[in-house]
Design a protein around this motif. Structure first.
Motif, PDB file in Angstrom:
ATOM      1  N   LEU A   5       0.837  -1.212   0.000  1.00 58.71           N
ATOM      2  CA  LEU A   5       0.000   0.000   0.000  1.00 58.71           C
ATOM      3  C   LEU A   5       0.862   1.248   0.000  1.00 58.71           C
ATOM      4  CD1 LEU A   5      -0.205   1.305   3.190  1.00 58.71           C
ATOM      5  CD2 LEU A   5      -1.194  -0.930   3.522  1.00 58.71           C
ATOM      6  N   ASP A   6       0.223   2.372  -0.298  1.00 52.60           N
ATOM      7  CA  ASP A   6       0.926   3.646  -0.409  1.00 52.60           C
ATOM      8  C   ASP A   6       0.848   4.414   0.907  1.00 52.60           C
ATOM      9  OD1 ASP A   6       1.460   6.539  -1.209  1.00 52.60           O
ATOM     10  OD2 ASP A   6       1.757   5.521  -3.113  1.00 52.60           O
ATOM     11  N   ASP A   7       1.966   4.969   1.315  1.00 50.64           N
ATOM     12  CA  ASP A   7       2.010   5.723   2.571  1.00 50.64           C
ATOM     13  C   ASP A   7       1.219   7.017   2.484  1.00 50.64           C
ATOM     14  OD1 ASP A   7       3.543   6.049   5.303  1.00 50.64           O
ATOM     15  OD2 ASP A   7       3.759   7.981   4.279  1.00 50.64           O
ATOM     16  N   ALA A   8       1.219   7.651   1.323  1.00 55.68           N
ATOM     17  CA  ALA A   8       0.576   8.957   1.187  1.00 55.68           C
ATOM     18  C   ALA A   8      -0.938   8.874   1.232  1.00 55.68           C
ATOM     19  CB  ALA A   8       1.022   9.621  -0.114  1.00 55.68           C
ATOM     20  N   THR A   9      -1.508   7.782   0.735  1.00 60.38           N
ATOM     21  CA  THR A   9      -2.964   7.694   0.577  1.00 60.38           C
ATOM     22  C   THR A   9      -3.603   6.493   1.266  1.00 60.38           C
ATOM     23  OG1 THR A   9      -2.766   6.397  -1.455  1.00 60.38           O
ATOM     24  CG2 THR A   9      -2.765   8.806  -1.685  1.00 60.38           C
ATOM     25  N   SER A  10      -2.802   5.524   1.686  1.00 60.55           N
ATOM     26  CA  SER A  10      -3.276   4.239   2.226  1.00 60.55           C
ATOM     27  C   SER A  10      -3.989   3.401   1.172  1.00 60.55           C
ATOM     28  CB  SER A  10      -4.200   4.438   3.443  1.00 60.55           C
ATOM     29  OG  SER A  10      -3.442   4.831   4.568  1.00 60.55           O
ATOM     30  N   ALA A  11      -3.883   3.776  -0.088  1.00 58.83           N
ATOM     31  CA  ALA A  11      -4.472   2.971  -1.158  1.00 58.83           C
ATOM     32  C   ALA A  11      -3.704   1.660  -1.284  1.00 58.83           C
ATOM     33  CB  ALA A  11      -4.425   3.732  -2.485  1.00 58.83           C
ATOM     34  N   ILE A  12      -4.441   0.559  -1.402  1.00 56.63           N
ATOM     35  CA  ILE A  12      -3.828  -0.749  -1.594  1.00 56.63           C
ATOM     36  C   ILE A  12      -3.578  -0.954  -3.083  1.00 56.63           C
ATOM     37  CG2 ILE A  12      -4.177  -3.237  -1.396  1.00 56.63           C
ATOM     38  CD1 ILE A  12      -5.787  -2.760   1.113  1.00 56.63           C
ATOM     39  N   TYR A  13      -2.337  -1.219  -3.446  1.00 62.44           N
ATOM     40  CA  TYR A  13      -1.981  -1.457  -4.842  1.00 62.44           C
ATOM     41  C   TYR A  13      -1.959  -2.940  -5.186  1.00 62.44           C
ATOM     42  CZ  TYR A  13      -0.410   3.425  -4.953  1.00 62.44           C
ATOM     43  OH  TYR A  13      -0.356   4.786  -4.905  1.00 62.44           O
ATOM     44  N   SER A  14      -1.723  -3.782  -4.196  1.00 61.11           N
ATOM     45  CA  SER A  14      -1.649  -5.224  -4.437  1.00 61.11           C
ATOM     46  C   SER A  14      -2.029  -5.952  -3.162  1.00 61.11           C
ATOM     47  CB  SER A  14      -0.227  -5.626  -4.870  1.00 61.11           C
ATOM     48  OG  SER A  14      -0.070  -7.034  -4.865  1.00 61.11           O
ATOM     49  N   ALA A  15      -2.824  -7.021  -3.310  1.00 63.64           N
ATOM     50  CA  ALA A  15      -3.187  -7.870  -2.169  1.00 63.64           C
ATOM     51  C   ALA A  15      -3.552  -9.249  -2.696  1.00 63.64           C
ATOM     52  CB  ALA A  15      -4.353  -7.267  -1.390  1.00 63.64           C
ATOM     53  N   PHE A  16      -2.971 -10.260  -2.139  1.00 60.71           N
ATOM     54  CA  PHE A  16      -3.287 -11.631  -2.558  1.00 60.71           C
ATOM     55  C   PHE A  16      -2.955 -12.604  -1.437  1.00 60.71           C
ATOM     56  CE2 PHE A  16       0.967 -10.569  -4.137  1.00 60.71           C
ATOM     57  CZ  PHE A  16       1.736 -11.596  -3.602  1.00 60.71           C
ATOM     58  N   LEU A  17      -3.624 -13.751  -1.468  1.00 57.63           N
ATOM     59  CA  LEU A  17      -3.395 -14.813  -0.493  1.00 57.63           C
ATOM     60  C   LEU A  17      -2.370 -15.801  -1.031  1.00 57.63           C
ATOM     61  CD1 LEU A  17      -7.084 -15.537   0.588  1.00 57.63           C
ATOM     62  CD2 LEU A  17      -5.325 -14.411   1.970  1.00 57.63           C
ATOM     63  N   ILE A  18      -1.549 -16.310  -0.130  1.00 61.64           N
ATOM     64  CA  ILE A  18      -0.526 -17.282  -0.494  1.00 61.64           C
ATOM     65  C   ILE A  18      -0.245 -18.137   0.741  1.00 61.64           C
ATOM     66  CG2 ILE A  18       1.497 -15.901   0.149  1.00 61.64           C
ATOM     67  CD1 ILE A  18       2.761 -16.810  -2.534  1.00 61.64           C
ATOM     68  N   GLU A  19       0.287 -19.323   0.512  1.00 59.62           N
ATOM     69  CA  GLU A  19       0.529 -20.230   1.635  1.00 59.62           C
ATOM     70  C   GLU A  19       1.494 -19.642   2.649  1.00 59.62           C
ATOM     71  OE1 GLU A  19       1.684 -24.123   0.478  1.00 59.62           O
ATOM     72  OE2 GLU A  19      -0.199 -24.573  -0.558  1.00 59.62           O
ATOM     73  N   GLU A  20       2.574 -19.049   2.163  1.00 57.33           N
ATOM     74  CA  GLU A  20       3.574 -18.513   3.084  1.00 57.33           C
ATOM     75  C   GLU A  20       4.332 -17.362   2.446  1.00 57.33           C
ATOM     76  OE1 GLU A  20       7.243 -20.130   5.961  1.00 57.33           O
ATOM     77  OE2 GLU A  20       6.369 -21.420   4.421  1.00 57.33           O
ATOM     78  N   GLU A  21       4.524 -16.312   3.225  1.00 52.37           N
ATOM     79  CA  GLU A  21       5.265 -15.142   2.761  1.00 52.37           C
ATOM     80  C   GLU A  21       6.728 -15.493   2.535  1.00 52.37           C
ATOM     81  OE1 GLU A  21       6.149 -10.561   4.326  1.00 52.37           O
ATOM     82  OE2 GLU A  21       5.334 -12.079   5.687  1.00 52.37           O
ATOM     83  N   GLY A  22       7.327 -14.938   1.482  1.00 53.43           N
ATOM     84  CA  GLY A  22       8.729 -15.211   1.199  1.00 53.43           C
ATOM     85  C   GLY A  22       9.205 -14.412   0.004  1.00 53.43           C
ATOM     86  N   THR A  23      10.337 -14.820  -0.556  1.00 56.41           N
ATOM     87  CA  THR A  23      10.918 -14.106  -1.695  1.00 56.41           C
ATOM     88  C   THR A  23       9.983 -14.099  -2.895  1.00 56.41           C
ATOM     89  OG1 THR A  23      13.161 -14.694  -0.964  1.00 56.41           O
ATOM     90  CG2 THR A  23      12.891 -14.022  -3.257  1.00 56.41           C
ATOM     91  N   ALA A  24       9.386 -15.265  -3.200  1.00 57.61           N
ATOM     92  CA  ALA A  24       8.515 -15.355  -4.378  1.00 57.61           C
ATOM     93  C   ALA A  24       7.309 -14.429  -4.250  1.00 57.61           C
ATOM     94  CB  ALA A  24       8.057 -16.799  -4.566  1.00 57.61           C
ATOM     95  N   SER A  25       6.677 -14.398  -3.064  1.00 56.26           N
ATOM     96  CA  SER A  25       5.503 -13.539  -2.882  1.00 56.26           C
ATOM     97  C   SER A  25       5.891 -12.065  -2.945  1.00 56.26           C
ATOM     98  CB  SER A  25       4.817 -13.847  -1.548  1.00 56.26           C
ATOM     99  OG  SER A  25       5.657 -13.537  -0.447  1.00 56.26           O
TER     100      SER A  25
END
Length: 279
Positions: A68-88
């Protein structure tokens, strides 16, 4: 409230639920921590974080990766994945950079895929960058490390809202697969969320920089290609050290504001991968 023509206000409803013992009052907070002022322009600072939570009924806990953007709090990307890491992380960055261009900085926690930290809870070692760190350096994007949960307050507040609202929306739509949930996030939820919760930036304009001649979709075609791109960048730096010739400058440094951005829509990618009709 919008869908069911419910006219009672939030405060009245909350007070009524308190009076009937149907809602517990929140614990009293400690001393107020002064909020950091927002950046004045979109693209000056992005926040990226993951939240492990049971987002889908009948499914194990999943990570929701949000940028998300600090200036507006607009979310630019959001998705579900099994585990956070380099690929995500690469997936999220390619979505944002492909749609908006390069930001000035990225603010994250000190997870192992973001930074190497020799001592738990200590300072990051920037002399030993991760794959993410190398890629951001090559692109000319400053990578800022957060040293406390409070420092990530902007993203923490967003996750608090999403854990309440998004879970209910997914249940109401009877969405129970990761693929369907990610398409719903792209097509429906994120646009509605931004329309309701995003704020106007303090100044007009943007700090995003166009990416001339960079096909982000091709770069993200596989983890191997991303890794290869990182290796090439590292070899370029090493060659410069050995030959005395200047290394390739960061993309952001070379970019021109008039250059077209190589745009791609992650929703189109999801739609092609899984034909599905929203209920």
């Amino acid at each position: 409230m919008k869908e069911h023509n419910f006219s009672w206000g939030y405060t009245w409803t909350k007070t009524f639920l308190y009076s009937k013992g149907l809602l517990e009052k929140a614990k009293r907070r400690g001393a107020h921590r002064r909020k950091r002022e927002r950046r004045p322009l979109p693209g000056m600072m992005l926040h990226q974080d993951g939240s492990m939570h049971v987002w889908l009924a009948g499914q194990p806990a999943l990570d929701l990766i949000v940028t998300l953007d600090d200036a507006t709090s607009a979310i630019y990307s959001a998705f579900l994945i099994e585990e956070e890491g380099t690929a995500s992380t690469f997936r999220a960055l390619m979505e944002v950079f492909g749609s908006h261009g390069l930001p000035m900085s990225l603010y994250t926690d000190r997870g192992a895929h973001y930074f190497y930290t020799p001592t738990a809870g200590g300072e990051v070692d920037r002399s030993r960058p991760t794959q993410v760190g190398r890629a951001l350096e090559r692109l000319g994007v400053e990578h800022i490390a957060a040293y406390s949960p409070q420092a990530r307050g902007r993203s923490e507040r967003v996750f608090h809202t999403l854990q309440d609202r998004l879970v209910k929306e997914l249940a109401l739509k009877e969405i129970d697969t990761v693929e369907a949930a990610n398409l719903f996030l792209c097509d429906v939820y994120i646009p509605e969320y931004n329309a309701r919760f995003a704020v106007a930036a303090a100044q007009e304009g943007t700090a995003f920089v166009a990416i001339p001649g960079v096909d982000l979709a091709e770069i993200y075609a596989s983890r191997r290609s991303v890794r290869s791109a990182t290796i090439i960048a590292c070899r370029s730096t090493a060659q410069a050290a050995n030959t005395g010739k200047p290394a390739a400058r960061p993309f952001r440094q070379d970019a021109r504001e008039s250059a077209p951005i190589s745009r791609w829509n992650p929703c189109d990618f999801l739609r092609a991968a899984m034909p599905w009709t929203l209920r």
